[in-house]
Design a protein around this motif. Sequence first.
Motif, mmCIF file in Angstrom:
data_model
loop_
_atom_site.group_PDB
_atom_site.id
_atom_site.type_symbol
_atom_site.label_atom_id
_atom_site.label_comp_id
_atom_site.label_asym_id
_atom_site.label_seq_id
_atom_site.Cartn_x
_atom_site.Cartn_y
_atom_site.Cartn_z
ATOM 1 N N CYS A 249 37.428 29.514 47.467
ATOM 2 C CA CYS A 249 37.238 30.598 46.509
ATOM 3 C C CYS A 249 36.899 31.885 47.268
ATOM 4 N N CYS B 136 33.545 30.899 39.337
ATOM 5 C CA CYS B 136 33.389 32.330 39.641
ATOM 6 C C CYS B 136 34.241 33.163 38.691
ATOM 7 N N ARG C 179 24.042 30.577 41.745
ATOM 8 C CA ARG C 179 23.885 29.604 40.646
ATOM 9 C C ARG C 179 23.420 28.262 41.229
ATOM 10 N N CYS D 1 32.835 32.565 46.254
ATOM 11 C CA CYS D 1 31.713 31.671 46.593
ATOM 12 C C CYS D 1 32.006 30.777 47.799
ATOM 13 N N CYS E 83 37.664 30.170 42.326
ATOM 14 C CA CYS E 83 37.363 28.918 41.626
ATOM 15 C C CYS E 83 37.113 29.245 40.149
HETATM 16 ZN ZN LIG Z 1 33.878 30.512 43.436
#
Ligand SMILES: [Zn+2]
Length: 191
Positions: A37, A78, A131, A40, A75
């Motif tokens: 991603c 996100c 997160r 992230c 992803c």
């Molecule tokens: Zn992500």
Amino acid sequence: MIKLDRPECPNPDALRRNNYKDAMNKAALKNAANDKCMYCESVISHIDFAHIEHIKPKARYPEFEFEWNNLGYACPRCNNSKSDKYEQDNPYIDPYKDIPSNFVFASGAILFVRNGSERGEVTIKGIQLNRPDLLEKRLEKIRDIERALTACHRTNSKPLREAAIEELQNEALPEKEYSFITKAFIEAHTQ
Ligand SMILES: [Zn+2]
């Protein structure tokens, strides 16, 4: 989040035909993001479908829906967190254009805002880059590195220790998951 290089668009015709999900273009974005991603750095699992990310949300900027420079590889987590939020004055960090480390830094598994950067703050909060599930995975990675570093530091032979640390630095290469936090952690603990 690490700096990425935007590849040439392999199939501009698809974009001209209003198709932003073209397989060749998606593969190029995937490859440029090291199969991770763009935000992230999670490896996108085969179960999850990777999303073609519109850096400027297509709902609010339809003129950029089929613009190559506005597409990325993200992803679903996100992508969903970011949703249609976007501030023109404080845009999210675009890893294809910006150097993320100018806006955010890592301490352990956590990302922090660098020097009060509003773009850093908007990016961390808006995309939820701290997160809980992500923190858990990054912490796991940090713990592995910590164990390996401990073993390195306890090696009596200096050349062996240096070789082991050098090898460990491979874990911070761009193709590795969570390389941003790993790099910072290794740098902080091999001074
Ligand atoms: Zn992500």
